[in-house]
Enzyme design. Structure first.
Site, short mmCIF file in Angstrom:
data_model
loop_
_atom_site.label_atom_id
_atom_site.label_comp_id
_atom_site.label_asym_id
_atom_site.label_seq_id
_atom_site.Cartn_x
_atom_site.Cartn_y
_atom_site.Cartn_z
N GLU A 74 0.74 -1.27 -0.06
CA GLU A 74 -0.13 0.06 -0.10
C GLU A 74 1.07 1.27 -0.09
O GLU A 74 0.45 2.12 -0.53
CB GLU A 74 -0.99 -0.06 1.28
CG GLU A 74 -2.01 -0.96 1.18
CD GLU A 74 -1.58 -2.37 1.76
OE1 GLU A 74 -2.10 -3.18 1.45
OE2 GLU A 74 -0.26 -2.68 2.07
N PRO A 283 12.38 -13.01 -0.15
CA PRO A 283 10.94 -13.60 0.83
C PRO A 283 10.39 -12.13 0.87
O PRO A 283 11.02 -11.10 1.18
CB PRO A 283 11.75 -13.97 1.95
CG PRO A 283 13.09 -14.44 1.56
CD PRO A 283 13.39 -13.47 0.48
N ARG A 284 8.92 -12.40 1.11
CA ARG A 284 8.08 -11.24 1.21
C ARG A 284 8.39 -10.55 2.59
O ARG A 284 8.17 -9.11 2.81
CB ARG A 284 6.66 -11.49 1.04
CG ARG A 284 5.76 -10.51 1.40
CD ARG A 284 5.50 -9.59 0.24
NE ARG A 284 4.44 -8.74 0.49
CZ ARG A 284 4.20 -7.69 -0.39
NH1 ARG A 284 4.98 -7.34 -1.36
NH2 ARG A 284 3.17 -6.78 -0.10
N MET A 324 15.34 -5.23 2.84
CA MET A 324 14.25 -4.50 2.42
C MET A 324 14.60 -3.57 1.69
O MET A 324 15.69 -2.74 1.53
CB MET A 324 13.52 -4.24 3.70
CG MET A 324 12.98 -5.33 4.79
SD MET A 324 11.89 -6.34 3.94
CE MET A 324 10.33 -5.56 3.42
N ASN A 350 2.73 -7.88 -6.73
CA ASN A 350 2.64 -6.74 -7.79
C ASN A 350 3.29 -7.41 -8.79
O ASN A 350 4.80 -7.20 -8.91
CB ASN A 350 2.95 -5.43 -7.37
CG ASN A 350 2.96 -4.45 -8.47
OD1 ASN A 350 2.51 -4.72 -9.25
ND2 ASN A 350 3.30 -3.22 -7.95
N LEU A 352 3.63 -5.92 -11.92
CA LEU A 352 3.79 -4.81 -12.70
C LEU A 352 5.38 -4.27 -12.57
O LEU A 352 5.88 -3.71 -13.31
CB LEU A 352 2.74 -3.59 -12.33
CG LEU A 352 1.47 -3.86 -12.87
CD1 LEU A 352 0.51 -2.63 -12.48
CD2 LEU A 352 1.62 -4.15 -14.28
N GLU A 353 5.95 -4.43 -11.34
CA GLU A 353 7.18 -4.06 -10.88
C GLU A 353 8.27 -4.72 -11.68
O GLU A 353 8.95 -4.03 -12.34
CB GLU A 353 7.49 -4.37 -9.40
CG GLU A 353 6.83 -3.42 -8.60
CD GLU A 353 7.14 -3.47 -7.14
OE1 GLU A 353 7.85 -4.54 -6.73
OE2 GLU A 353 6.95 -2.42 -6.29
#
Length: 435
Positions: A74, A283-284, A324, A350, A352-353
């Protein structure tokens, strides 16, 4: 645009009070969890605990914009809107709240001290009133989906317009909100405007009962945000800008996606005739860095962690990106990308990145967070949906052994961005109407 104001019935007030009471009963457990997480992972987070109860630093100036962004996704989506406001209104106060340490870190990485930032308070009536009285915004923007009844009620009482930008409402979320319509429907009536990111989201908000004059289809800001990525300069991520090796980036992964991607790449490495790509795993969530490192060790992979080294040698098979904010650096040197949260049932992150860097994309079947984006990219040929390590391996082999086909797919993915941008200007127009 004038802010409509109605009344809250006694029944609606009782439902909201009941919701608040449940939150207050859960607060000690939530606070203990935050304390444990702050002490164990990021000690500086302990300074922000009081903000969870509305005790936040006052804004330097009243009348600014307030953005709530749950976490990293976000923050990134809202960043192009916030940057545009900072550019067109020099000196304006921008307040950004998040609910996660990773989201907070991304705010600091993107904006530094340009914005006023803290964690969103718990959704108690007193904490939201206190926060708004200290920040004094002229407009509150909620990014994507996180709607808090007492936050929206406090804005409504203070006659502060509330706009949901890049609004997402999946079928699953709509069904949940329908079950608690006694709480959700009154809250939705207090929202000033919803800027839906896609037709599905528009229809779901409409079905939930929002007035038509409060609903508009702006499309997805992520198209504009991805177009704005600075990929004009070649990245030398880990010294890989001139490597002859194929590079596959697995971005924003969840368990068990790392295992599946490792298996897929291993299938290529099992034959000397097949290309041997270097796999970069991102990793997220940072709390999974150690578990992914343990997975790589258990498989006897030759790997490095970016926090430990700045370059790799020819014997490295896997890079674990355990820092990060560096995912786009990795995409800049990639030949193919896998976008996570899609084999794991997380709705998909995402796509689109990587598309912004002109590289083709693979995802799993779970793409319900961004269905329109994924539909467009699949139709263009820039995104392929795969269900298993074997299928991913076959697609990797096809693209890596056929550069012309790979470049064509990457160009198609990037074209989707330019053809669908424009949500930023539409969103800014909506925000301007409330000034």
């Amino acid at each position: 645009m004038a802010l409509q104001h109605s009344t809250e019935t006694i029944g609606e007030r009782l439902v909201r009070w009941a919701y608040s009471a449940i939150l207050m009963l859960a607060a000690p457990f939530a606070y203990a969890g935050l304390l444990k997480r702050g002490v164990r992972k990021q000690r500086h987070d302990t300074r922000h605990f009081l903000s969870r109860f509305g005790c936040v630093a006052r804004s330097a100036h009243s009348g600014g914009y307030f953005f709530h962004c749950v976490s990293v996704g976000e923050v990134v989506a809202a960043s192009c809107v916030i940057k545009a406001l900072l550019q067109t209104e020099p000196g304006v106060t921008i307040t950004i709240t998040t609910t996660t340490p990773t989201g907070s870190a991304r705010v600091r990485a993107i904006f530094g001290d340009q914005v006023h930032h803290f964690y969103l308070p718990f959704d108690f009536p007193f904490s939201m009133r206190w926060m708004l009285s200290r920040v004094k915004p002229c407009l509150v923007c909620i990014t994507e989906v996180e709607l808090w009844p007492n936050l929206i009620h406090a804005c409504w009482k203070k006659k502060i317009p509330t706009v949901v930008i890049n609004a997402r409402m999946t079928d699953r979320s709509a069904a949940r909100y329908q079950k608690i319509s006694a709480l959700f429907a009154p809250m939705l009536r207090k929202v000033s405007m919803v800027c839906a990111q896609g037709q599905r989201d528009y229809e779901n908000y409409k079905a939930l009962g929002i007035q038509s004059e409060k609903l508009t289809l702006t499309n997805n800001i992520k198209f504009d945000q991805a177009v704005s990525l600075d990929n004009s300069q070649n990245s030398d991520f880990m010294g890989l800008s001139n490597t002859e090796r194929y590079i596959v980036v697995a971005g924003s992964t969840h368990e068990p996606e790392e295992q599946i991607l490792l298996d897929a790449v291993q299938r290529l490495q099992d034959s000397a005739k097949r290309p041997k790509p270097l796999l970069i795993i991102v990793p997220r969530h940072p709390e999974r860095f150690e578990s992914v490192s343990d997975l790589l060790s258990s498989r006897n992979e030759t790997y490095v962690r970016t926090s430990h080294v700045s370059a790799v040698n020819e014997h490295t098979n896997v890079i674990l990106l355990d820092e990060m904010g560096r995912l786009n650096e990795a995409y800049a040197v990639a030949d193919v990308a896998f976008v996570g949260g899609s084999l794991a049932d997380k709705g998909g992150h995402n796509a689109l990145e990587p598309a912004a860097f002109g590289i083709p994309v693979i995802m799993g079947p779970n793409t319900y967070n961004n269905p329109v984006i994924c539909e467009y990219m699949v139709a263009s040929g820039g995104l392929h949906i795969k269900h298993s390590a074997a299928q991913i391996s076959e697609q990797l082999l096809l693209w890596l052994s056929n550069p012309a086909m790979r470049h064509q797919a990457g160009d198609a993915a990037k074209t989707v961005l330019t053809k669908n941008s424009g949500a930023l200007n539409k969103t800014l127009h909506v925000l301007e109407s409330f000034k």
